[in-house]
Design a protein around this motif. Structure first.
Motif, PDB file in Angstrom:
ATOM      1  N   LYS A  85       0.830  -1.199   0.000  1.00 23.37           N
ATOM      2  CA  LYS A  85       0.000   0.000   0.000  1.00 23.37           C
ATOM      3  C   LYS A  85       0.868   1.254   0.000  1.00 23.37           C
ATOM      4  CE  LYS A  85      -4.069   1.964   2.115  1.00 23.37           C
ATOM      5  NZ  LYS A  85      -5.106   1.832   3.123  1.00 23.37           N
ATOM      6  N   ILE A  86       1.943   1.250   0.791  1.00 18.31           N
ATOM      7  CA  ILE A  86       2.862   2.394   0.819  1.00 18.31           C
ATOM      8  C   ILE A  86       3.528   2.550  -0.540  1.00 18.31           C
ATOM      9  CG2 ILE A  86       5.031   3.260   1.799  1.00 18.31           C
ATOM     10  CD1 ILE A  86       4.134   1.974   4.461  1.00 18.31           C
ATOM     11  N   GLN A  87       3.962   1.450  -1.127  1.00 19.38           N
ATOM     12  CA  GLN A  87       4.602   1.491  -2.435  1.00 19.38           C
ATOM     13  C   GLN A  87       3.636   2.047  -3.476  1.00 19.38           C
ATOM     14  OE1 GLN A  87       5.675  -2.316  -4.026  1.00 19.38           O
ATOM     15  NE2 GLN A  87       7.137  -1.449  -5.469  1.00 19.38           N
ATOM     16  N   TYR A  88       2.416   1.615  -3.443  1.00 19.59           N
ATOM     17  CA  TYR A  88       1.412   2.108  -4.386  1.00 19.59           C
ATOM     18  C   TYR A  88       1.218   3.604  -4.201  1.00 19.59           C
ATOM     19  CZ  TYR A  88      -3.015   3.075  -6.623  1.00 19.59           C
ATOM     20  OH  TYR A  88      -3.994   3.620  -7.403  1.00 19.59           O
ATOM     21  N   ASN A  89       1.154   4.033  -2.950  1.00 19.36           N
ATOM     22  CA  ASN A  89       0.962   5.449  -2.685  1.00 19.36           C
ATOM     23  C   ASN A  89       2.135   6.270  -3.207  1.00 19.36           C
ATOM     24  OD1 ASN A  89      -1.523   5.096  -1.524  1.00 19.36           O
ATOM     25  ND2 ASN A  89      -0.735   4.978   0.561  1.00 19.36           N
ATOM     26  N   ILE A 120      -5.112  17.118  -2.475  1.00 12.59           N
ATOM     27  CA  ILE A 120      -5.203  16.728  -1.064  1.00 12.59           C
ATOM     28  C   ILE A 120      -4.473  15.415  -0.834  1.00 12.59           C
ATOM     29  CG2 ILE A 120      -6.800  15.956   0.737  1.00 12.59           C
ATOM     30  CD1 ILE A 120      -8.801  18.038  -0.400  1.00 12.59           C
ATOM     31  N   HIS A 121      -4.671  14.467  -1.717  1.00 11.46           N
ATOM     32  CA  HIS A 121      -4.014  13.171  -1.590  1.00 11.46           C
ATOM     33  C   HIS A 121      -2.491  13.346  -1.611  1.00 11.46           C
ATOM     34  CE1 HIS A 121      -2.675   9.176  -1.974  1.00 11.46           C
ATOM     35  NE2 HIS A 121      -3.389   8.742  -2.982  1.00 11.46           N
ATOM     36  N   LEU A 122      -2.007  14.157  -2.547  1.00 14.68           N
ATOM     37  CA  LEU A 122      -0.565  14.390  -2.659  1.00 14.68           C
ATOM     38  C   LEU A 122      -0.032  15.116  -1.427  1.00 14.68           C
ATOM     39  CD1 LEU A 122       2.006  14.164  -4.332  1.00 14.68           C
ATOM     40  CD2 LEU A 122       1.366  16.300  -5.465  1.00 14.68           C
ATOM     41  N   LEU A 123      -0.742  16.105  -0.959  1.00 16.82           N
ATOM     42  CA  LEU A 123      -0.316  16.855   0.221  1.00 16.82           C
ATOM     43  C   LEU A 123      -0.206  15.945   1.441  1.00 16.82           C
ATOM     44  CD1 LEU A 123       0.339  19.659   1.404  1.00 16.82           C
ATOM     45  CD2 LEU A 123      -2.090  19.872   1.924  1.00 16.82           C
ATOM     46  N   SER A 142       3.362  14.892   3.269  1.00 20.92           N
ATOM     47  CA  SER A 142       3.585  15.252   4.674  1.00 20.92           C
ATOM     48  C   SER A 142       4.227  14.108   5.452  1.00 20.92           C
ATOM     49  CB  SER A 142       2.277  15.683   5.341  1.00 20.92           C
ATOM     50  OG  SER A 142       1.404  14.578   5.474  1.00 20.92           O
ATOM     51  N   GLY A 143       4.081  12.892   4.970  1.00 18.22           N
ATOM     52  CA  GLY A 143       4.644  11.754   5.689  1.00 18.22           C
ATOM     53  C   GLY A 143       5.721  10.982   4.953  1.00 18.22           C
TER      54      GLY A 143
END
Length: 91
Positions: free
Chosen positions: A6-10, A32-35, A39-40
Motif C-alpha cells: 500500500k505504501i509502495q502504491y501510494n 489533497i491526496h498528494l499533500l 507530509s509523511g
C-alpha cells in the motif's frame, strides 16, 4: 493488500501526481491526496525537489537554444541591410 504494498502504491501514485502537476492543474482530490502523502514521505518530497530542478534545467536548455536560434548572423544582417539600401536608392 499488505502495508508495504500500500505504501509502495501510494509512492507510485504520488510520483505520478508530482509529474502531472508540472504540466496540468490537479483536481482538489489529487492535491489533497498528494499533500497528505508528502507530509509523511520524505522520499517523495526529495523526488519532488529533484523533479522540479530537472524540469527547470531542461526548460532552461530549450530557452537558451531558442534564444540562439532567434539571433541573425552578422553576414545575413549586412546582406539584408544592403538589399534595403538598394531598394531605397532606386526610388
Amino acid at each position: 493488500m499488505g502495508v508495504i504494498k500500500k505504501i509502495q502504491y501510494n509512492c507510485r501514485e504520488a510520483t505520478y501526481l508530482i509529474e502531472k502537476r508540472q504540466h496540468v492543474r490537479l483536481s482538489i482530490k489529487e492535491r489533497i491526496h498528494l499533500l497528505i502523502h508528502l507530509s509523511g514521505c520524505s522520499v517523495c518530497r526529495l523526488f519532488q525537489q529533484q523533479s522540479r530542478m530537472i524540469n527547470r534545467a531542461v526548460k532552461g536548455l530549450f530557452k537558451d537554444r531558442a534564444e540562439e536560434e532567434k539571433r541573425l548572423d552578422d553576414g545575413i544582417k549586412k546582406e539584408m541591410q544592403d538589399r534595403i539600401n538598394e531598394r531605397l536608392t532606386r526610388r
